[in-house]
Write a protein that holds these residues in place. Structure first.
Motif, PDB file in Angstrom:
ATOM      1  N   THR A 115     100.674  61.707  53.786  1.00  0.00           N
ATOM      2  CA  THR A 115     101.474  60.453  53.494  1.00  0.00           C
ATOM      3  C   THR A 115     102.492  60.444  54.254  1.00  0.00           C
ATOM      4  O   THR A 115     102.981  59.418  54.971  1.00  0.00           O
ATOM      5  CB  THR A 115     101.883  60.239  52.008  1.00  0.00           C
ATOM      6  OG1 THR A 115     100.512  60.529  51.199  1.00  0.00           O
ATOM      7  CG2 THR A 115     102.372  58.788  51.640  1.00  0.00           C
TER       8      THR A 115
ATOM      9  N   MET B   9     103.499  56.094  37.340  1.00  0.00           N
ATOM     10  CA  MET B   9     104.099  56.228  38.657  1.00  0.00           C
ATOM     11  C   MET B   9     103.239  55.278  39.709  1.00  0.00           C
ATOM     12  O   MET B   9     102.071  55.288  39.756  1.00  0.00           O
ATOM     13  CB  MET B   9     103.703  57.488  39.047  1.00  0.00           C
ATOM     14  CG  MET B   9     104.563  58.699  38.213  1.00  0.00           C
ATOM     15  SD  MET B   9     106.377  58.560  38.251  1.00  0.00           S
ATOM     16  CE  MET B   9     106.778  59.627  37.136  1.00  0.00           C
ATOM     17  N   LEU B  10     104.248  54.498  40.339  1.00  0.00           N
ATOM     18  CA  LEU B  10     104.003  53.412  41.326  1.00  0.00           C
ATOM     19  C   LEU B  10     103.425  54.375  42.547  1.00  0.00           C
ATOM     20  O   LEU B  10     103.880  55.230  42.912  1.00  0.00           O
ATOM     21  CB  LEU B  10     104.957  52.636  41.495  1.00  0.00           C
ATOM     22  CG  LEU B  10     104.762  51.426  42.264  1.00  0.00           C
ATOM     23  CD1 LEU B  10     103.604  50.497  41.426  1.00  0.00           C
ATOM     24  CD2 LEU B  10     105.831  50.673  42.643  1.00  0.00           C
ATOM     25  N   PRO B  11     102.332  53.988  43.156  1.00  0.00           N
ATOM     26  CA  PRO B  11     101.895  54.450  44.438  1.00  0.00           C
ATOM     27  C   PRO B  11     103.099  54.066  45.419  1.00  0.00           C
ATOM     28  O   PRO B  11     103.584  53.185  45.552  1.00  0.00           O
ATOM     29  CB  PRO B  11     100.581  53.652  44.724  1.00  0.00           C
ATOM     30  CG  PRO B  11     100.077  53.231  43.499  1.00  0.00           C
ATOM     31  CD  PRO B  11     101.302  52.875  42.590  1.00  0.00           C
ATOM     32  N   THR B  12     103.455  55.005  46.139  1.00  0.00           N
ATOM     33  CA  THR B  12     104.374  55.013  47.233  1.00  0.00           C
ATOM     34  C   THR B  12     104.272  55.509  48.563  1.00  0.00           C
ATOM     35  O   THR B  12     103.067  56.180  48.796  1.00  0.00           O
ATOM     36  CB  THR B  12     105.794  55.717  46.813  1.00  0.00           C
ATOM     37  OG1 THR B  12     105.195  57.140  46.385  1.00  0.00           O
ATOM     38  CG2 THR B  12     106.001  55.044  45.702  1.00  0.00           C
ATOM     39  N   ASP B  13     104.759  55.148  49.542  1.00  0.00           N
ATOM     40  CA  ASP B  13     104.553  55.437  51.017  1.00  0.00           C
ATOM     41  C   ASP B  13     105.440  56.585  51.160  1.00  0.00           C
ATOM     42  O   ASP B  13     105.223  57.759  52.135  1.00  0.00           O
ATOM     43  CB  ASP B  13     105.018  54.404  51.957  1.00  0.00           C
ATOM     44  CG  ASP B  13     103.658  53.640  52.022  1.00  0.00           C
ATOM     45  OD1 ASP B  13     102.567  53.893  51.860  1.00  0.00           O
ATOM     46  OD2 ASP B  13     104.150  52.156  52.111  1.00  0.00           O
ATOM     47  N   THR B  14     106.574  56.854  50.220  1.00  0.00           N
ATOM     48  CA  THR B  14     107.294  58.042  50.368  1.00  0.00           C
ATOM     49  C   THR B  14     106.831  59.107  49.273  1.00  0.00           C
ATOM     50  O   THR B  14     106.328  58.706  48.400  1.00  0.00           O
ATOM     51  CB  THR B  14     108.628  57.623  50.155  1.00  0.00           C
ATOM     52  OG1 THR B  14     108.690  56.856  48.768  1.00  0.00           O
ATOM     53  CG2 THR B  14     109.219  56.777  51.151  1.00  0.00           C
TER      54      THR B  14
ATOM     55  N   LYS C 205      97.646  57.516  47.688  1.00  0.00           N
ATOM     56  CA  LYS C 205      97.089  56.197  47.138  1.00  0.00           C
ATOM     57  C   LYS C 205      95.828  55.823  47.136  1.00  0.00           C
ATOM     58  O   LYS C 205      95.346  54.988  46.620  1.00  0.00           O
ATOM     59  CB  LYS C 205      98.034  54.933  47.815  1.00  0.00           C
ATOM     60  CG  LYS C 205      99.409  55.093  47.794  1.00  0.00           C
ATOM     61  CD  LYS C 205     100.008  53.681  48.187  1.00  0.00           C
ATOM     62  CE  LYS C 205     100.091  53.943  49.838  1.00  0.00           C
ATOM     63  NZ  LYS C 205     101.192  52.768  50.379  1.00  0.00           N
TER      64      LYS C 205
ATOM     65  N   PHE D 198      95.392  52.109  39.852  1.00  0.00           N
ATOM     66  CA  PHE D 198      95.662  52.590  41.140  1.00  0.00           C
ATOM     67  C   PHE D 198      94.718  53.579  41.595  1.00  0.00           C
ATOM     68  O   PHE D 198      95.007  54.553  42.183  1.00  0.00           O
ATOM     69  CB  PHE D 198      96.993  53.384  41.039  1.00  0.00           C
ATOM     70  CG  PHE D 198      98.372  52.244  40.568  1.00  0.00           C
ATOM     71  CD1 PHE D 198      98.195  51.141  41.115  1.00  0.00           C
ATOM     72  CD2 PHE D 198      99.046  52.602  39.759  1.00  0.00           C
ATOM     73  CE1 PHE D 198      99.411  50.344  40.859  1.00  0.00           C
ATOM     74  CE2 PHE D 198     100.176  52.007  39.216  1.00  0.00           C
ATOM     75  CZ  PHE D 198     100.362  50.631  39.819  1.00  0.00           C
TER      76      PHE D 198
ATOM     77  N   PRO E  81     101.587  60.530  43.097  1.00  0.00           N
ATOM     78  CA  PRO E  81     101.385  59.098  43.335  1.00  0.00           C
ATOM     79  C   PRO E  81     101.345  58.531  44.870  1.00  0.00           C
ATOM     80  O   PRO E  81     100.947  57.409  45.251  1.00  0.00           O
ATOM     81  CB  PRO E  81     102.537  58.417  42.502  1.00  0.00           C
ATOM     82  CG  PRO E  81     103.585  59.516  42.714  1.00  0.00           C
ATOM     83  CD  PRO E  81     102.850  60.736  42.516  1.00  0.00           C
ATOM     84  N   TRP E  82     102.150  59.313  45.607  1.00  0.00           N
ATOM     85  CA  TRP E  82     101.990  59.152  47.175  1.00  0.00           C
ATOM     86  C   TRP E  82     100.580  59.301  47.798  1.00  0.00           C
ATOM     87  O   TRP E  82     100.421  58.832  48.791  1.00  0.00           O
ATOM     88  CB  TRP E  82     102.807  59.917  47.777  1.00  0.00           C
ATOM     89  CG  TRP E  82     102.892  61.579  47.302  1.00  0.00           C
ATOM     90  CD1 TRP E  82     101.869  62.427  47.867  1.00  0.00           C
ATOM     91  CD2 TRP E  82     103.790  61.927  46.550  1.00  0.00           C
ATOM     92  NE1 TRP E  82     102.320  63.664  47.035  1.00  0.00           N
ATOM     93  CE2 TRP E  82     103.352  63.234  46.020  1.00  0.00           C
ATOM     94  CE3 TRP E  82     104.885  61.542  45.538  1.00  0.00           C
ATOM     95  CZ2 TRP E  82     103.932  64.136  45.454  1.00  0.00           C
ATOM     96  CZ3 TRP E  82     105.435  62.478  44.767  1.00  0.00           C
ATOM     97  CH2 TRP E  82     105.025  63.632  44.719  1.00  0.00           C
TER      98      TRP E  82
ATOM     99  N   ARG F  31      96.321  61.283  38.940  1.00  0.00           N
ATOM    100  CA  ARG F  31      96.996  60.814  40.038  1.00  0.00           C
ATOM    101  C   ARG F  31      98.771  60.586  40.034  1.00  0.00           C
ATOM    102  O   ARG F  31      99.421  60.486  40.945  1.00  0.00           O
ATOM    103  CB  ARG F  31      96.520  59.173  40.222  1.00  0.00           C
ATOM    104  CG  ARG F  31      97.073  58.367  41.274  1.00  0.00           C
ATOM    105  CD  ARG F  31      96.765  56.858  40.754  1.00  0.00           C
ATOM    106  NE  ARG F  31      97.673  56.652  39.784  1.00  0.00           N
ATOM    107  CZ  ARG F  31      99.071  56.411  39.675  1.00  0.00           C
ATOM    108  NH1 ARG F  31      99.482  56.232  40.780  1.00  0.00           N
ATOM    109  NH2 ARG F  31      99.755  56.014  38.681  1.00  0.00           N
ATOM    110  N   ILE F  32      99.201  60.549  38.621  1.00  0.00           N
ATOM    111  CA  ILE F  32     100.735  60.300  38.662  1.00  0.00           C
ATOM    112  C   ILE F  32     101.502  61.594  39.237  1.00  0.00           C
ATOM    113  O   ILE F  32     102.646  61.457  39.350  1.00  0.00           O
ATOM    114  CB  ILE F  32     100.998  60.052  37.212  1.00  0.00           C
ATOM    115  CG1 ILE F  32     100.408  61.066  36.239  1.00  0.00           C
ATOM    116  CG2 ILE F  32     100.608  58.811  36.535  1.00  0.00           C
ATOM    117  CD1 ILE F  32     101.189  61.311  34.808  1.00  0.00           C
TER     118      ILE F  32
ATOM    119  N   TYR G 165     108.811  59.725  43.477  1.00  0.00           N
ATOM    120  CA  TYR G 165     108.355  59.180  41.987  1.00  0.00           C
ATOM    121  C   TYR G 165     109.060  57.767  41.812  1.00  0.00           C
ATOM    122  O   TYR G 165     110.441  57.760  41.965  1.00  0.00           O
ATOM    123  CB  TYR G 165     108.598  60.151  40.897  1.00  0.00           C
ATOM    124  CG  TYR G 165     107.658  61.495  40.944  1.00  0.00           C
ATOM    125  CD1 TYR G 165     106.141  61.388  40.692  1.00  0.00           C
ATOM    126  CD2 TYR G 165     108.188  62.470  40.800  1.00  0.00           C
ATOM    127  CE1 TYR G 165     105.245  62.451  40.712  1.00  0.00           C
ATOM    128  CE2 TYR G 165     107.501  63.799  40.838  1.00  0.00           C
ATOM    129  CZ  TYR G 165     105.992  63.664  40.925  1.00  0.00           C
ATOM    130  OH  TYR G 165     105.103  64.724  41.002  1.00  0.00           O
TER     131      TYR G 165
END
Lengths: 120, 374
Positions: free
Chosen positions: B255, A58-63, B294, A93, B291-292, B287-288, A66
């Protein structure tokens, strides 16, 4: 220093098979035509990392949502779940230091060759 | 008289340069228990509603969990005018502000808190919070500018809580929003409208137990069920802060609202070192799931959460130094907890902090966090 490690048909898709080369355990995987060779040691706590799952992350996001990325390019340690990029070898990450030891792997004449003297 | 006594006991800070102090947790009371002092700040409809209830709340402490020595609240800071301890703003100004050298006192008025958290119905809790807020702004904040108010909103009706922020959130005397703990953690999406407006108004959310925790359904629950004694409950209170911190971080609330700040008062702080380390370790592994988040959770805590010092831990100087090294003084804001039995007079604690950090702990950390104070 390149050594023939396995026959081509022994290398599975999107999961690692583990072979011993000069006393060193190496995991080898193929994914979408690409070969990956990884030393079977997690840099964090020395776990047999190649027994872990291969998946994306999962990419780190500001929102608070997922966003799945890097399908079959992430190796997950079976102990702590730390995720390592199969592209860079780095832990993804987080602030975890250390990097997978990865080697160049090639395929010819029905076999897979790994050069342990070279680090990818 | 009170000032003389304080001077006699050497409790007033002395020295060439007086230490400036922001007290981030003191408790004013109404002169009477329950709603008697604030009903005049209610509409006639609500006054009649409460008048019709023959057993309107006076004191909700349970027999099981009350302080066994009967000194939960000091009995000495009583004004010559009478009333409950810490209920006369002029007396408290002399006793706490002048007497202990406090420049700014953040009033954390938990009488509304326990009613709003669990004792009152949702509609009642809205009327109660508004009445108490009107009372303390008019009677305290607007009579002495050294008093700043942490106003209480009901956690039972989030739309009403937002409306209360809109009603008084821009008053120059308010400093933060008291949200009494309930059985629903602060990061839950139920609270997001409130967290959003807190961020918009630059008002930190302020968490402090109200007294009904682990007593009433609706209040925050104990992690191993209902405690059997005051001491058991007191030992379990940091868990309420820990649960709310974890919720705010992992739910995504911190976040979603990047300007949100949260203060945890009187839950202690020495546990923060291992607690933050625990969260960071597990975040690296899982973390997954969130994921918000960071960065390691501790980084968010260090940037946007603060903790009141009181009750300062006992033990040797060496032990205290180890605790401070582990936690870091940047997270801490001095508080007296006046007029509770375990209140910390500032002069007794100056020497517990390195001189280079003292100004931060006693003044600047709070000044930076509650941005409207100066």
């Amino acid at each position: 220093l390149e050594a023939r490690v396995a026959n081509s048909e022994e290398i599975p898709e999107n999961r690692f098979a583990i072979f011993k080369v000069d006393g060193v355990e190496i995991g080898i995987m193929r994914s979408e035509g690409e070969l990956f060779a990884v030393r079977n040691i997690c840099p964090h706590a020395l776990a047999p990392i190649c027994r872990g799952r291969v998946r994306g992350t999962m990419l780190p996001t500001d929102t608070v949502e997922y966003h799945f990325v890097m399908r079959n390019r992430v190796l997950v340690c079976p102990w702590h779940g730390y995720e390592y990029s199969l592209e860079s070898g780095h832990c993804l990450f987080t602030d975890v230091k250390g990097r997978l030891r990865m080697y160049p792997a090639t395929e010819r004449d029905g076999g897979v060759y790994v050069d342990l003297a070279v680090r990818v | 008289v009170a000032t003389d006594v304080v001077a006699e006991r050497g409790l007033k800070p002395a020295g060439k340069v007086r230490q400036r102090i922001i007290d981030t947790d003191m408790h004013p009371h109404c002169p009477e228990y329950g709603l008697a002092s604030v009903v005049e700040y209610m509409t006639e409809d609500w006054r009649e509603h409460f008048n019709a209830k023959p057993n309107a709340p006076t004191d909700v402490r349970s027999l099981r969990l009350v302080h066994p020595a009967g000194v939960g609240i000091r009995t000495d800071p009583i004004s010559p005018k009478g009333g409950r301890p810490s209920s006369d703003p002029e007396f408290v100004a002399e006793d706490l502000l002048d007497g202990w050298g406090v420049d700014i006192a953040l009033m954390n008025m938990i009488d509304a808190g326990y009613l709003a958290a669990a004792v009152a119905q949702p509609g009642e809790s809205v009327a109660i919070c508004e009445a108490f807020n009107r009372y303390f702004i008019e009677r305290w904040v607007e009579t002495d500018s050294r008093y700043r108010y942490i106003f209480c909103v009901t956690p039972q009706d989030i739309e009403a809580a937002v409306e209360e922020v809109k009603r008084i959130g821009k008053h120059p005397g308010v400093a933060g929003i008291l949200v009494p703990p309930t059985d629903m953690a602060l990061g839950r999406r139920w609270f997001w409208p409130l967290l959003r407006i807190a961020e918009e108004y630059d008002l930190p959310i302020y968490s402090h137990f109200s007294g009904v925790e682990m007593v009433y359904q609706g209040g925050a629950v104990g992690v191993v069920g209902t405690p059997e004694s005051y001491l058991e409950k007191r030992a379990m209170l940091p868990g309420i802060a820990q649960g709310n911190i974890a919720s705010l971080l992992f739910s995504g609330a911190m976040t979603k609202f990047p300007g949100l700040k949260v203060c945890f008062a009187e839950y202690g702080w020495a546990w923060l070192g291992p607690f933050l380390s625990l969260m960071d370790d597990h975040w690296r592994s899982a973390r997954i799931e969130t994921p918000w988040l960071k960065t390691p959770p501790s980084e968010v805590v260090r940037a946007r959460m603060r903790f009141s010092t009181q009750p300062m831990p006992g033990g040797s100087k060496e032990q205290l130094k180890q605790m401070l090294d582990l936690v870091g003084t940047d997270l801490l804001m001095f508080a007296t907890d006046y007029p509770h039995f375990d209140n910390d007079p500032p002069v007794l604690h100056f020497s517990e902090f390195e001189e280079s950090k003292r100004d931060d702990v006693f003044f600047h950390n709070a000044e930076r966090f509650f941005t409207r104070l100066i």
